[in-house]
Write a protein that holds these residues in place. Sequence first.
Motif, PDB file in Angstrom:
ATOM      1  N   LEU A 166       0.818  -1.211   0.000  1.00 25.04           N
ATOM      2  CA  LEU A 166       0.000   0.000   0.000  1.00 25.04           C
ATOM      3  C   LEU A 166       0.857   1.269   0.000  1.00 25.04           C
ATOM      4  O   LEU A 166       0.430   2.315  -0.472  1.00 25.04           O
ATOM      5  CB  LEU A 166      -0.941   0.014   1.212  1.00 25.04           C
ATOM      6  N   VAL A 167       2.074   1.156   0.517  1.00 21.74           N
ATOM      7  CA  VAL A 167       2.979   2.306   0.625  1.00 21.74           C
ATOM      8  C   VAL A 167       4.003   2.312  -0.514  1.00 21.74           C
ATOM      9  O   VAL A 167       4.633   3.325  -0.780  1.00 21.74           O
ATOM     10  CB  VAL A 167       3.701   2.268   1.998  1.00 21.74           C
ATOM     11  N   ALA A 168       4.157   1.196  -1.202  1.00 25.63           N
ATOM     12  CA  ALA A 168       5.203   1.060  -2.220  1.00 25.63           C
ATOM     13  C   ALA A 168       5.095   2.126  -3.312  1.00 25.63           C
ATOM     14  O   ALA A 168       6.106   2.690  -3.743  1.00 25.63           O
ATOM     15  CB  ALA A 168       5.163  -0.337  -2.836  1.00 25.63           C
ATOM     16  N   GLY A 169       3.911   2.406  -3.757  1.00 28.38           N
ATOM     17  CA  GLY A 169       3.733   3.421  -4.808  1.00 28.38           C
ATOM     18  C   GLY A 169       4.147   4.806  -4.337  1.00 28.38           C
ATOM     19  O   GLY A 169       4.762   5.570  -5.073  1.00 28.38           O
ATOM     20  N   VAL A 170       3.827   5.131  -3.098  1.00 24.80           N
ATOM     21  CA  VAL A 170       4.201   6.428  -2.533  1.00 24.80           C
ATOM     22  C   VAL A 170       5.725   6.543  -2.435  1.00 24.80           C
ATOM     23  O   VAL A 170       6.293   7.614  -2.635  1.00 24.80           O
ATOM     24  CB  VAL A 170       3.558   6.621  -1.134  1.00 24.80           C
ATOM     25  N   ALA A 171       6.392   5.424  -2.165  1.00 21.82           N
ATOM     26  CA  ALA A 171       7.848   5.408  -2.041  1.00 21.82           C
ATOM     27  C   ALA A 171       8.540   5.366  -3.401  1.00 21.82           C
ATOM     28  O   ALA A 171       9.769   5.367  -3.474  1.00 21.82           O
ATOM     29  CB  ALA A 171       8.279   4.209  -1.200  1.00 21.82           C
ATOM     30  N   GLY A 172       7.766   5.316  -4.475  1.00 22.27           N
ATOM     31  CA  GLY A 172       8.368   5.272  -5.814  1.00 22.27           C
ATOM     32  C   GLY A 172       9.039   3.940  -6.099  1.00 22.27           C
ATOM     33  O   GLY A 172       9.995   3.863  -6.876  1.00 22.27           O
ATOM     34  N   ALA A 173       8.546   2.905  -5.481  1.00 20.83           N
ATOM     35  CA  ALA A 173       9.149   1.583  -5.644  1.00 20.83           C
ATOM     36  C   ALA A 173       8.732   0.972  -6.979  1.00 20.83           C
ATOM     37  O   ALA A 173       7.592   1.070  -7.401  1.00 20.83           O
ATOM     38  CB  ALA A 173       8.718   0.667  -4.508  1.00 20.83           C
ATOM     39  N   SER A 174       9.701   0.363  -7.635  1.00 27.45           N
ATOM     40  CA  SER A 174       9.426  -0.412  -8.849  1.00 27.45           C
ATOM     41  C   SER A 174      10.282  -1.657  -8.795  1.00 27.45           C
ATOM     42  O   SER A 174      11.333  -1.673  -8.153  1.00 27.45           O
ATOM     43  CB  SER A 174       9.727   0.410 -10.111  1.00 27.45           C
ATOM     44  N   ARG A 175       9.831  -2.667  -9.442  1.00 26.77           N
ATOM     45  CA  ARG A 175      10.517  -3.964  -9.400  1.00 26.77           C
ATOM     46  C   ARG A 175      11.952  -3.838  -9.893  1.00 26.77           C
ATOM     47  O   ARG A 175      12.210  -3.233 -10.934  1.00 26.77           O
ATOM     48  CB  ARG A 175       9.750  -4.964 -10.248  1.00 26.77           C
ATOM     49  N   ALA A 176      12.889  -4.410  -9.148  1.00 24.53           N
ATOM     50  CA  ALA A 176      14.303  -4.432  -9.552  1.00 24.53           C
ATOM     51  C   ALA A 176      14.558  -5.712 -10.343  1.00 24.53           C
ATOM     52  O   ALA A 176      14.158  -6.807  -9.920  1.00 24.53           O
ATOM     53  CB  ALA A 176      15.204  -4.391  -8.325  1.00 24.53           C
TER      54      ALA A 176
END
Length: 187
Positions: free
Chosen positions: A152-162
């Motif tokens: 739920l927070v990953a998008g806010v953190a700008g996370a994308s699959r490595a």
Amino acid sequence: MLIVVVLLMVAVVGWGIMSYNGIIALKNQVANAWHQIDVQLKRRHDLIPNLVGSMQHERDTLERVITARNHAIAAQSGGVAATAAAEGQLGGALRGLLAVVEAYPDLKANTNVSRLQEELSSTENKIGFARQLYNDTATQYNTKQAQFPTSLVAGVAGASRADLWEIEDAGERLNPKVDLTLAPPAR
């Protein structure tokens, strides 16, 4: 009742902050692990001209190594998959070059070539360890951002699959041939 609502809100905000910080920390660790691979690849790329300069016996092999090296350097800006593929080709070309060294006793006896071979071998080991660290860190990062409720927070953190570093070169998957006989190699 108001205290319960406030405590609940504080807990949710605290969880959100911790999840966000955890993803950012892993994102930075993935970047650091990638830079560690980059350092070792640069070392490998810098060693190759020295090794090639010591050998002029096998023109085709040398040209393959130089071409693969130049391709690997150019591919570094293309991301993990492009770099892995190009470095796999370079690894195959280097295996051919080292086989040439084994075929020429005078090269094998040359201390400069021997020292460069040792440095290259050491660098290959360091590259392997750096790739393993990168893949382990990238896997942790990918797992963390995919798990609920952190997702739920990953998008806010700008996370994308490595992307993971995968072996592209079939030659790297082959088992090495080991000859434990004391017979001299056939020429």
